[in-house]
Design an enzyme around this catalytic site. Structure first.
Site, PDB file in Angstrom:
ATOM      1  N   ARG A 181      -2.102   2.835   1.279  1.00  0.00           N
ATOM      2  CA  ARG A 181      -2.020   2.693  -0.160  1.00  0.00           C
ATOM      3  C   ARG A 181      -0.627   3.225  -0.814  1.00  0.00           C
ATOM      4  NH1 ARG A 181      -5.306   0.587   1.702  1.00  0.00           N
ATOM      5  NH2 ARG A 181      -7.556   0.851   1.427  1.00  0.00           N
ATOM      6  N   SER A 213     -11.012   4.685  -6.603  1.00  0.00           N
ATOM      7  CA  SER A 213     -10.794   5.878  -5.776  1.00  0.00           C
ATOM      8  C   SER A 213      -9.858   6.919  -6.525  1.00  0.00           C
ATOM      9  CB  SER A 213     -10.795   5.747  -4.447  1.00  0.00           C
ATOM     10  OG  SER A 213     -11.605   4.948  -3.664  1.00  0.00           O
ATOM     11  N   GLU A 257      -4.877   9.081  -5.687  1.00  0.00           N
ATOM     12  CA  GLU A 257      -4.699   7.813  -5.395  1.00  0.00           C
ATOM     13  C   GLU A 257      -4.291   6.978  -6.591  1.00  0.00           C
ATOM     14  OE1 GLU A 257      -6.939   5.775  -2.262  1.00  0.00           O
ATOM     15  OE2 GLU A 257      -6.904   3.601  -3.635  1.00  0.00           O
TER      16      GLU A 257
HETATM   17  C1  LIG Z   1     -14.095  -0.557  -9.722  1.00  0.00           C
HETATM   18  C2  LIG Z   1     -12.534  -0.546  -8.958  1.00  0.00           C
HETATM   19  C3  LIG Z   1     -12.509  -0.726  -7.661  1.00  0.00           C
HETATM   20  C4  LIG Z   1     -11.294  -0.831  -6.823  1.00  0.00           C
HETATM   21  N1  LIG Z   1     -11.407  -0.888  -5.239  1.00  0.00           N
HETATM   22  C5  LIG Z   1     -10.334  -0.870  -4.806  1.00  0.00           C
HETATM   23  C6  LIG Z   1     -10.130  -1.148  -3.361  1.00  0.00           C
HETATM   24  O1  LIG Z   1     -11.465  -1.437  -2.912  1.00  0.00           O
HETATM   25  N2  LIG Z   1      -9.033  -0.859  -2.652  1.00  0.00           N
HETATM   26  C7  LIG Z   1      -7.868  -0.691  -3.245  1.00  0.00           C
HETATM   27  O2  LIG Z   1      -6.978  -0.826  -2.589  1.00  0.00           O
HETATM   28  N3  LIG Z   1      -7.825  -0.483  -4.615  1.00  0.00           N
HETATM   29  C8  LIG Z   1      -9.076  -0.474  -5.404  1.00  0.00           C
HETATM   30  N4  LIG Z   1      -9.096  -0.351  -6.796  1.00  0.00           N
HETATM   31  C9  LIG Z   1      -7.929   0.003  -7.392  1.00  0.00           C
HETATM   32  C10 LIG Z   1      -6.914  -1.120  -7.810  1.00  0.00           C
HETATM   33  O3  LIG Z   1      -7.715  -2.247  -8.395  1.00  0.00           O
HETATM   34  C11 LIG Z   1      -6.002  -1.706  -6.843  1.00  0.00           C
HETATM   35  O4  LIG Z   1      -4.944  -0.436  -6.570  1.00  0.00           O
HETATM   36  C12 LIG Z   1      -5.209  -2.749  -7.575  1.00  0.00           C
HETATM   37  O5  LIG Z   1      -4.260  -3.502  -6.567  1.00  0.00           O
HETATM   38  C13 LIG Z   1      -4.198  -2.424  -8.522  1.00  0.00           C
HETATM   39  O6  LIG Z   1      -3.820  -3.632  -9.296  1.00  0.00           O
HETATM   40  P1  LIG Z   1      -3.037  -3.392 -10.937  1.00  0.00           P
HETATM   41  O7  LIG Z   1      -2.677  -4.875 -11.168  1.00  0.00           O
HETATM   42  O8  LIG Z   1      -4.368  -3.042 -11.803  1.00  0.00           O
HETATM   43  O9  LIG Z   1      -2.156  -2.486 -10.961  1.00  0.00           O
HETATM   44  P2  LIG Z   1      -1.941  -1.304 -12.036  1.00  0.00           P
HETATM   45  O10 LIG Z   1      -3.118  -0.346 -12.051  1.00  0.00           O
HETATM   46  O11 LIG Z   1      -1.581  -1.895 -13.432  1.00  0.00           O
HETATM   47  O12 LIG Z   1      -0.392  -0.417 -11.383  1.00  0.00           O
HETATM   48  C14 LIG Z   1      -0.736   0.324 -10.192  1.00  0.00           C
HETATM   49  C15 LIG Z   1       0.682   0.803  -9.835  1.00  0.00           C
HETATM   50  O13 LIG Z   1       1.540  -0.648  -9.498  1.00  0.00           O
HETATM   51  C16 LIG Z   1       2.615  -0.465 -10.182  1.00  0.00           C
HETATM   52  N5  LIG Z   1       2.825  -1.863 -10.560  1.00  0.00           N
HETATM   53  C17 LIG Z   1       1.682  -2.788 -11.025  1.00  0.00           C
HETATM   54  N6  LIG Z   1       2.273  -4.114 -11.308  1.00  0.00           N
HETATM   55  C18 LIG Z   1       3.703  -4.118 -11.046  1.00  0.00           C
HETATM   56  C19 LIG Z   1       4.548  -5.046 -10.689  1.00  0.00           C
HETATM   57  N7  LIG Z   1       4.368  -6.211 -10.777  1.00  0.00           N
HETATM   58  N8  LIG Z   1       5.789  -4.617 -10.259  1.00  0.00           N
HETATM   59  C20 LIG Z   1       5.906  -3.172 -10.000  1.00  0.00           C
HETATM   60  N9  LIG Z   1       4.845  -2.361 -10.118  1.00  0.00           N
HETATM   61  C21 LIG Z   1       3.945  -2.659 -10.275  1.00  0.00           C
HETATM   62  C22 LIG Z   1       2.280   0.249 -11.466  1.00  0.00           C
HETATM   63  O14 LIG Z   1       3.271   0.952 -12.178  1.00  0.00           O
HETATM   64  C23 LIG Z   1       1.516   1.351 -11.072  1.00  0.00           C
HETATM   65  O15 LIG Z   1       2.162   2.402 -10.439  1.00  0.00           O
HETATM   66  C24 LIG Z   1     -10.228  -0.407  -7.519  1.00  0.00           C
HETATM   67  C25 LIG Z   1     -10.050  -0.365  -8.797  1.00  0.00           C
HETATM   68  C26 LIG Z   1     -11.416  -0.296  -9.628  1.00  0.00           C
HETATM   69  C27 LIG Z   1     -11.216  -0.108 -11.052  1.00  0.00           C
END
Ligand SMILES: Cc1cc2nc3c(=O)[nH]c(=O)nc-3n(C[C@H](O)[C@H](O)[C@H](O)COP(=O)(O)OP(=O)(O)OC[C@H]3O[C@@H](n4cnc5c(N)ncnc54)[C@H](O)[C@@H]3O)c2cc1C
Length: 311
Positions: free
Chosen positions: A182, A231, A301
């Site tokens: 992660r 999580s 996380e």
């Molecule tokens: C219901 C639910 C289930 C989930 N299940 C999982 C799972 O099974 N496995 C898992 O790993 N995660 C899970 N997640 C967490 C999440 O979906 C993942 O971590 C996902 O990859 C985050 O992507 P995001 O675009 O929403 O990032 P954001 O939440 O917008 O950002 C996350 C981090 O990445 C950075 N970031 C985002 N985009 C960029 C970019 N283009 N360039 C540089 N930095 C960037 C942000 O600054 C931040 O630090 C879950 C979340 C929810 C709500």
């Protein structure tokens, strides 16, 4: 105006008013539905626009942060002083020509993981099924090395294009991506613009079957109808955070409207009007309880950004 919001009109003139929002509530940009305002929020759709934003920030020593779909994010109640760059406008998904290798997809940072998994299934390409139910964007998944059901994004990213704070771009591949559980080596100042994914041809029915299985498992075990950021804590080596939290008797514990999910103790959910302060206080209580019960020190996380109080 107390923060960088005063720069809104100038930035809007440079980039186009439609792409800039001033004092934008970040609750609307996170799956938690929590968070104070960003002084400025920009939604670029091209590398040129992104470059212009970074140059603007640099010239004014204005802090910036990139976000994707906000599904792994807790924004504090005071919001973010500076510029939030929302990357969901980078939506290209290109299937590479056979001479470049027919099993590669070049994907923009803003593309939803579910859309990538769906497209790969249509093309009969395996390797990304695990991500079909993760609600984030590719950029967020690369930064977080998102994973599930034994798969993680590190297994399929061949290279990644990032833009640095000074506007220069770099291709990162192999060890330079620094993938670990992660996490990745992509630093706070770097913005992921796109990634090249390497997938493997396979039987489309098998791919669909796996995606269905994963979806059903997720629906059974996670509070998908609730507002959360997935999580809350990282998995400690050899253990599950959710199991430790449940064993510490914390399932259903609340601070304000923040609650440890009764369905999956690893998730903290917003039951309506939770503040970031509620979530952080609840995380602290969970941390204490698990430490006392099992001696394990959990680590968050979810990524936490912003200030506790407004300017
Ligand atoms: C219901 C639910 C289930 C989930 N299940 C999982 C799972 O099974 N496995 C898992 O790993 N995660 C899970 N997640 C967490 C999440 O979906 C993942 O971590 C996902 O990859 C985050 O992507 P995001 O675009 O929403 O990032 P954001 O939440 O917008 O950002 C996350 C981090 O990445 C950075 N970031 C985002 N985009 C960029 C970019 N283009 N360039 C540089 N930095 C960037 C942000 O600054 C931040 O630090 C879950 C979340 C929810 C709500």
């Amino acid at each position: 105006m107390k923060g960088y919001d005063r720069l809104g009109p100038e930035l809007a003139r440079r980039l186009g008013a439609g792409r800039i929002r001033v004092n934008e509530p970040l609750a609307a940009h996170t799956s938690f539905g929590i968070g104070g305002p960003a002084d400025l929020l920009a939604e670029p759709v091209t590398a040129k626009e992104l470059g212009a934003l970074l140059q603007f920030s640099r010239e004014r020593s204005m802090p910036h942060v990139a976000i994707g779909m906000g599904t792994n994010l807790l924004v504090r109640d005071g919001g973010f002083r500076g510029l939030v760059i929302k990357m969901t406008g980078f939506r290209a998904l290109i299937v590479c020509r056979p001479r470049e290798g027919g099993d590669r997809l070049r994907v923009g940072a803003g593309v939803a993981l579910s859309a990538i998994a769906e497209r790969a299934a249509e093309l009969g390409l395996t390797g990304i099924e695990f991500a079909g139910g993760i609600p984030g964007s590719l950029g967020g998944a690369v930064v977080m090395n998102a994973g599930a059901y034994g798969g993680e994004i590190a297994q399929v990213v061949e290279e990644c294009l990032v833009v640095e704070g000074d506007g220069s771009s770099r291709r990162l591949a192999g060890p330079a991506l620094g993938f670990a559980y992660r996490s990745s080596a992509i630093g706070e100042g770097q913005i992921v613009v796109e990634a090249l994914l390497r997938l493997t041809p396979a039987c489309p029915e098998e791919i669909r079957r796996r995606m269905r299985d994963y979806r059903l498992q997720r629906e059974r075990s996670q509070p998908l109808g609730e507002k959360s950021a997935g999580s809350a804590f990282r998995r400690p080596p050899g253990q599950y955070a959710g199991t430790l939290i449940e064993a510490a008797g914390m399932k259903g514990t609340r601070v304000g409207d923040a609650e440890v999910s009764t369905q999956h103790a690893g998730f903290i959910i917003n039951r309506g009007r939770a503040t970031a302060a509620d979530v952080l206080a609840l995380m602290e209580r969970v941390w204490q309880a698990v430490q006392e019960r099992s001696g394990v020190q959990l680590e968050p996380e979810i990524r936490i950004i912003g200030d506790d109080v407004p300017p």
